[in-house]
Write a protein that holds these residues in place. Structure first.
Motif, mmCIF file in Angstrom:
data_model
loop_
_atom_site.group_PDB
_atom_site.id
_atom_site.type_symbol
_atom_site.label_atom_id
_atom_site.label_comp_id
_atom_site.label_asym_id
_atom_site.label_seq_id
_atom_site.Cartn_x
_atom_site.Cartn_y
_atom_site.Cartn_z
ATOM 1 N N VAL A 142 0.613 -1.186 -0.617
ATOM 2 C CA VAL A 142 0.217 -0.062 -0.013
ATOM 3 C C VAL A 142 1.118 0.984 0.096
ATOM 4 O O VAL A 142 0.694 1.914 -1.165
ATOM 5 N N ILE A 143 2.038 0.935 0.396
ATOM 6 C CA ILE A 143 3.372 2.662 0.707
ATOM 7 C C ILE A 143 3.641 2.211 -0.563
ATOM 8 O O ILE A 143 3.345 3.509 -1.000
ATOM 9 N N GLN A 144 3.852 1.820 -0.693
ATOM 10 C CA GLN A 144 4.385 1.782 -2.391
ATOM 11 C C GLN A 144 2.640 2.031 -4.280
ATOM 12 O O GLN A 144 3.642 3.136 -4.119
ATOM 13 N N ALA A 145 2.115 1.651 -2.845
ATOM 14 C CA ALA A 145 0.895 2.359 -4.080
ATOM 15 C C ALA A 145 0.975 3.613 -4.035
ATOM 16 O O ALA A 145 0.864 4.304 -5.627
ATOM 17 N N GLN A 198 -2.211 9.430 4.895
ATOM 18 C CA GLN A 198 -1.862 10.741 5.540
ATOM 19 C C GLN A 198 -0.255 10.807 5.491
ATOM 20 O O GLN A 198 -0.200 11.963 5.757
ATOM 21 N N SER A 199 -0.039 9.718 6.384
ATOM 22 C CA SER A 199 1.326 9.275 6.497
ATOM 23 C C SER A 199 1.979 8.229 6.629
ATOM 24 O O SER A 199 0.868 7.398 6.471
ATOM 25 N N HIS A 200 3.296 7.527 6.785
ATOM 26 C CA HIS A 200 3.628 6.969 6.799
ATOM 27 C C HIS A 200 4.856 6.525 7.526
ATOM 28 O O HIS A 200 6.419 7.367 6.870
ATOM 29 N N LYS A 251 5.352 7.430 15.912
ATOM 30 C CA LYS A 251 5.947 8.963 15.192
ATOM 31 C C LYS A 251 4.975 8.277 13.743
ATOM 32 O O LYS A 251 5.174 9.549 12.999
ATOM 33 N N CYS A 252 4.447 7.133 13.566
ATOM 34 C CA CYS A 252 3.688 7.607 11.939
ATOM 35 C C CYS A 252 2.285 8.602 12.427
ATOM 36 O O CYS A 252 1.980 9.478 11.845
ATOM 37 N N LEU A 253 1.571 8.823 13.391
ATOM 38 C CA LEU A 253 1.000 9.083 13.462
ATOM 39 C C LEU A 253 0.911 10.334 14.193
ATOM 40 O O LEU A 253 0.447 11.219 13.561
ATOM 41 N N ASP A 254 2.094 10.836 15.336
ATOM 42 C CA ASP A 254 2.596 12.434 15.209
ATOM 43 C C ASP A 254 2.711 13.278 13.973
ATOM 44 O O ASP A 254 2.197 14.195 13.075
ATOM 45 N N ASP A 255 3.114 12.164 12.716
ATOM 46 C CA ASP A 255 3.468 12.796 11.372
ATOM 47 C C ASP A 255 2.713 13.649 11.208
ATOM 48 O O ASP A 255 2.545 14.235 9.671
ATOM 49 N N SER A 256 1.331 12.285 10.640
ATOM 50 C CA SER A 256 0.425 12.685 10.111
ATOM 51 C C SER A 256 -0.502 13.874 10.808
ATOM 52 O O SER A 256 -1.247 14.374 9.858
ATOM 53 N N PHE A 348 0.199 3.027 8.704
ATOM 54 C CA PHE A 348 -0.130 4.323 7.972
ATOM 55 C C PHE A 348 -1.134 5.410 8.596
ATOM 56 O O PHE A 348 -2.049 3.912 9.223
ATOM 57 N N VAL A 349 -1.172 6.160 8.260
ATOM 58 C CA VAL A 349 -2.378 6.880 8.861
ATOM 59 C C VAL A 349 -3.082 7.441 8.179
ATOM 60 O O VAL A 349 -3.110 8.010 7.126
ATOM 61 N N TYR A 350 -4.457 7.047 8.279
ATOM 62 C CA TYR A 350 -5.542 6.545 6.709
ATOM 63 C C TYR A 350 -6.897 7.611 7.870
ATOM 64 O O TYR A 350 -7.118 7.435 8.541
#
Length: 352
Positions: A142-145, A198-200, A251-256, A348-350
């Motif tokens: 999904v991250i690559q897509a 939103q972030s990964h 970290k992923c959530l904070d980046d989002s 990832f945050v979606y």
């Protein structure tokens, strides 16, 4: 510009295997000695630790690419798109097609190519390839897509996660009871509405952790020593996951840009109920916040651990209203996360 999910599908094999199936198994330790506990105690302990009561196995006529095709077909139908408009088919798995009763893995051509063939897609510029990234493989796909879509290389991608772990287990290893078969898939397309990924985050821990999950010989010393089966160091994996996964999710959530209080669901790899609960507890502890009720849907009790298939299968069940007491509504923010062989972690945050 980002990627959003427009269709989901899964395939849950019809063969239900309860814990009673293992009642007559001969479980051995690493030295090949019979375990002291009887099988009833072993399966009872499995249920208490992992939550697994039963799991699904593929039919003897099916292989991993067959399961992936059925999940992909369902996702395409759910999305309503013409499959000829797909730019990429990304297939996450770990062991290829292993036919029932054999020990040889078949990955040529790629499983993604096999699914594209089964879907009868004529578009030669629909690129089909596989991802081998342990249990986090579907998230990595999904991250690559998302990267392809954000860069403008692609407008639509199909990401599949499928596995038949029942074909690569050592029947003398009690860890074999954890594993299951299944498939899940999602269609992603470009979005300019602010919805979607939103972030990964992705990470590979290989210096000391590489062999926490590996291929090793059977615990039965009389079996061919050159035949390999999936093996794991459960204690080390548990400790690794609790130390590293919550921090990665944070970290992923904070980046989002979202706060922990804005998360509506956490969809995490269904590996071990107690481990997943501990990961979520530690995540919320990092924020000094209580864990909300009903935040983490679990299906491991009935479906077992099907590796890359657990997250997309669970997502499909929720979005299709098949999982009691869980739903994802428009505007909801969901945190996805996984950990597995490598050792790899991703998230990832979606926003839906």
């Amino acid at each position: 510009m980002m990627a959003k999910i427009i269709g989901v599908g899964n395939y849950i094999p019809s063969e239900t295997v309860t814990n009673l199936f293992f009642d007559k198994h001969v479980f051995l330790n690493e030295e090949g000695m019979l375990l002291k506990e009887n099988n009833a105690c072993i399966t009872d302990k499995l249920k208490k630790i992992t939550g697994i009561e039963e799991r699904r196995y593929a039919h003897s006529t099916q292989v991993t690419s067959d399961l992936g095709f059925l999940a992909a077909q369902a996702a395409i139908e759910n999305s309503g798109i013409d499959p000829e408009t797909l730019d990429y088919i990304i297939f996450a798995h770990n062991f290829g097609d292993v036919r029932f009763g054999t020990i040889q893995s078949d990955m040529v051509p790629s499983l993604a190519a096999r699914v594209k063939h089964l879907l009868k897609i004529r578009n030669n510029f629909c690129v089909a390839y596989d991802v081998l990234y342990g249990c986090p493989g579907w998230i990595e796909g999904v991250i690559q897509a998302n990267a392809f879509i954000k860069s403008g290389i692609a407008k639509r991608c199909l990401v599949i996660g499928a596995e038949t772990l029942s074909r690569v287990v050592d029947i003398h290893d009690r860890d074999s009871m954890i594993y299951a078969d299944g498939a899940g898939a999602a269609v992603l397309e470009v979005s300019n509405e602010g919805l979607g990924i939103q972030s990964h985050l992705s990470a590979s821990y290989t210096l000391n952790e590489k062999d926490y999950l590996y291929f090793g010989k059977s615990y039965n010393n009389e079996k061919c020593p050159d035949t390999r089966y999936i093996k794991m160091d459960g204690r080390k994996i548990y400790e690794f996951a609790l130390l590293n996964v919550p921090a990665a999710m944070k970290k992923c959530l904070d980046d989002s840009g979202y706060g922990i209080e804005q998360i509506n669901k956490i969809i995490i790899h269904q590996a071990n109920e107690k481990m997943d609960e501990a990961i979520i507890n530690r995540l919320y502890q990092l924020y000094g916040a209580p864990v909300p009720e009903n935040i983490m849907p679990m299906v491991i009790h009935k479906l077992g651990n099907s590796s890359v298939a657990t997250i997309p299968s669970l997502l499909a069940m929720i979005l299709k209203g098949e999982l009691e007491n869980h739903e994802i509504k428009e505007g909801d923010v969901v945190l996805f996360a996984s950990v597995g062989a490598g050792m790899n972690i991703n998230a990832f945050v979606y926003q839906f």
